[in-house]
Write an enzyme that holds these catalytic residues in place. Structure first.
Site, PDB file in Angstrom:
ATOM      1  N   SER A 137     -37.234   6.663   4.573  1.00 43.78           N
ATOM      2  CA  SER A 137     -38.411   7.154   5.309  1.00 43.78           C
ATOM      3  C   SER A 137     -39.706   6.415   4.996  1.00 43.78           C
ATOM      4  O   SER A 137     -40.714   6.655   5.660  1.00 43.78           O
ATOM      5  CB  SER A 137     -38.602   8.649   5.041  1.00 43.78           C
ATOM      6  OG  SER A 137     -37.759   9.419   5.862  1.00 43.78           O
ATOM      7  N   LYS A 140     -41.594   4.812   7.818  1.00 45.08           N
ATOM      8  CA  LYS A 140     -42.542   5.558   8.648  1.00 45.08           C
ATOM      9  C   LYS A 140     -43.964   5.038   8.462  1.00 45.08           C
ATOM     10  O   LYS A 140     -44.834   5.272   9.312  1.00 45.08           O
ATOM     11  CB  LYS A 140     -42.464   7.049   8.332  1.00 45.08           C
ATOM     12  CG  LYS A 140     -41.172   7.729   8.814  1.00 45.08           C
ATOM     13  CD  LYS A 140     -41.209   9.225   8.524  1.00 45.08           C
ATOM     14  CE  LYS A 140     -40.030   9.965   9.153  1.00 45.08           C
ATOM     15  NZ  LYS A 140     -38.823   9.926   8.336  1.00 45.08           N
ATOM     16  N   SER A 192     -42.488  14.004   6.522  1.00 43.16           N
ATOM     17  CA  SER A 192     -41.399  13.072   6.806  1.00 43.16           C
ATOM     18  C   SER A 192     -40.481  13.557   7.924  1.00 43.16           C
ATOM     19  O   SER A 192     -39.267  13.354   7.881  1.00 43.16           O
ATOM     20  CB  SER A 192     -40.571  12.810   5.538  1.00 43.16           C
ATOM     21  OG  SER A 192     -39.876  11.590   5.631  1.00 43.16           O
TER      22      SER A 192
END
Length: 433
Positions: A137, A140, A192
C-alpha cells in the site's frame, strides 16, 4: 528512541476502543487481509543482500497474485540504469553508511531501507537502496501524487458496489454513499482503503489508465525501479519499487499540501451509506470515525506522518518522515517483518540513528524532479500543527497485518471486560437477594 505519549487522551482512547468492540465484536471484520504473517518464534536474522539478489526483480512470489490474466504475459524486468540514480555509492547492495558512522541499531528486519533528507535530497544511509521489492500500500503515495492535482476535491461522487467489493483493506465505502474527493483521499491515505483507491481510479479512467499515469509520473521523477501494477498496491505482474524510489516518491508527494495534511491527520469522521434497497433486512449505515494507521505519528517525537503497507509477497512496507533540530528526514522500509520490532519501531531506530549523525553526512542524493542532476531542495508542503484528535487507526484495518493482530487483541480484551462487568453485576444482584 524518542517516544512521545499522550496521557490526556487515555480516557478518549478507551471510549473509542470500547465503542469499536461493541460494533465489531459480533460482526465480520471488514477489509482485513486473509493471509497472516508467520507467528513462529524462530529468531529473525536481517537478510543479507550483499550479493544483490534483487538487483533486477523482486523476490519470487509465494502465491498466484502475479500470474497474468489469460491471454496476457508478465512484463519484462525494468531496465537497470547504466549509472545508479543518486550516485555511485547507491549502486551497492549491502549496508551503505557515511564515512565514520557508527554501528547500526539492532533489530532492523527490513531487507532494504533508506533514510534521506526531505529538504536537501541527501541520502543519509541505506541498505540495498536500488534493490527491487514490492510496495504494497505504500504505492498509494504515487496514486495520491497523480490524483490529487487531477481531481476536484469538493466534487461529490457516489459509491458503487464495485468500490465496496474491492479486495484487501477497505475503509467502508458503501453503494449509494456520497463522498467528496477529499474524503476519498482521507480514506486512501489515512486508512489505506482499497475501496477508496478504486473510487479514485474510476475517475481517472479506470485501473489500467490510472496505473499508466502512475508509471509515467514515476519515470518522470526518475524512480526507475518502480512499476505499479495496481492503483492500491495489491500485488500484480511486474509490480516493483526500491527503498530509494519510495523515498523519492514520498518527497514528491510532500509538495502537495493535501498529502502533507492527511499523513499528519490523526482522525476524521467518514460518511455512512444507505441501506441496500434489494435487501429488506438491511438498514442505513451511519457514519463512523477513521484514524491514521501509522503508529509512528502517535508515538515518535517530531513525527510528520507516512504510509504503511502489507501483502503476503511484499511483507511489511513502510514510509514516514520526522523532524528534529530543523531537519526533516524520510525513512523507508521494504520486505520487513514484525520481528523483532514492528516496522514503525524499526523506522524510529533508523531515524534516531540518522539524526545523530553529523550534519551533512550522506552517501548520495535524490535527483531534481525536472533534470537528471542531484537536487539541492524542492518546495515541500508542511503538515498542519499537531491536533489532539483521538488515535484509533487499527479499528478499520490496515494491510500491515500486525495491525490485524492488534484488532483481534482489542476484541479479546473487550470481551474480557464485558465478562467482568457481567460477573460484578450478578454478584451485586446476589447480595441484594
Amino acid at each position: 528512541m524518542s517516544i512521545r505519549r499522550y496521557p490526556h487522551r487515555t480516557a478518549a482512547m478507551a471510549a473509542a476502543v470500547l465503542a469499536a468492540v461493541a460494533g465489531l465484536a459480533f460482526a465480520p471484520l471488514p477489509g482485513l487481509a486473509t493471509a497472516q504473517p508467520s507467528t513462529t518464534t524462530t529468531p529473525f536474522t536481517t537478510p543479507n543482500t550483499d550479493s544483490c539478489p534483487n538487483k533486477t526483480s523482486p523476490p519470487p512470489p509465494i502465491d498466484t497474485s502475479e500470474v497474468p490474466e489469460p491471454g496476457q504475459t508478465a512484463p519484462a524486468a525494468l531496465p537497470i540504469p547504466s549509472s545508479p540514480v543518486g550516485g555511485k555509492q547507491l549502486g551497492g547492495c549491502g549496508v551503505i553508511l557515511p564515512s565514520g558512522a557508527g554501528a547500526l541499531p539492532e533489530g532492523i528486519s527490513a531487507t532494504a531501507w533508506e533514510v534521506a533528507d526531505l529538504d536537501t535530497g541527501k541520502v543519509i544511509a541505506a541498505k540495498d537502496p536500488h534493490g527491487r521489492y514490492r510496495p504494497a500500500s505504500t504505492i498509494k503515495v504515487l496514486l495520491a501524487s497523480v490524483a490529487i492535482p487531477a481531481l476536484d476535491l469538493n466534487k461529490t461522487v457516489v459509491g458503487t458496489q464495485d468500490d465496496a467489493n474491492a479486495d484487501g483493506t477497505r475503509v467502508g465505502i458503501g453503494a449509494g454513499g456520497h463522498y467528496t474527493n477529499k474524503q476519498l483521499f482521507q480514506a486512501l491515505i489515512m486508512a489505506s482503503g482499497n475501496d477508496a483507491a478504486h473510487a479514485i481510479a474510476a475517475q481517472l479512467g479506470g485501473d489500467d489508465a490510472t496505473v499508466g499515469k502512475m508509471n509515467a509520473l514515476a519515470k518522470q521523477l526518475q524512480a526507475l525501479d518502480t512499476r505499479a501494477a495496481t492503483p492500491s498496491g495489491l500485488d500484480g505482474p511486474g509490480m516493483s519499487i526500491s527503498a530509494f524510489d519510495l523515498a523519492l516518491l514520498f518527497r514528491h508527494a510532500m509538495t502537495l499540501p493535501l498529502f502533507a495534511e492527511l499523513i499528519h491527520t490523526e482522525q476524521v469522521d467518514f460518511p455512512g451509506f444507505p441501506a441496500d434497497p434489494k435487501n429488506p433486512d438491511d438498514k442505513d449505515h451511519p457514519g463512523f470515525p477513521i484514524a491514521n494507521d501509522n503508529h509512528l505519528l502517535y508515538e515518535y517525537d517530531g513525527a510528520i506522518g507516512g504510509k504503511t503497507g502489507y501483502t503476503d509477497d511484499a511483507r511489511q512496507t513502510f514510509v514516514a518522515a520526522a523532524e528534529r533540530n530543523g531537519h526533516r528526514y524520510v525513512v523507508t522500509l521494504l520486505k520487513a517483518d514484525v520481528r523483532p520490532f514492528r516496522p514503525w519501531e524499526q523506522a524510529a531506530k533508523l531515524l534516531d540513528y540518522s539524526f545523530a549523525l553529523p550534519s551533512g553526512a550522506n552517501v548520495g542524493s535524490m535527483p531534481d524532479e525536472n533534470s537528471k542532476t542531484p537536487n539541492s531542495s524542492v518546495a515541500l508542503a508542511s503538515p498542519p500543527a499537531t491536533d489532539d484528535a483521538v488515535p484509533g487507526g487499527d479499528l478499520r484495518g490496515d494491510q500491515a497485518t500486525g495491525n490485524n493482530h492488534t484488532l483481534r487483541m482489542v476484541l479479546i480484551v473487550g470481551g474480557v471486560i464485558l465478562v467482568v462487568v457481567l460477573l460484578l453485576a450478578a454478584r451485586r444482584m446476589s447480595r441484594r437477594r
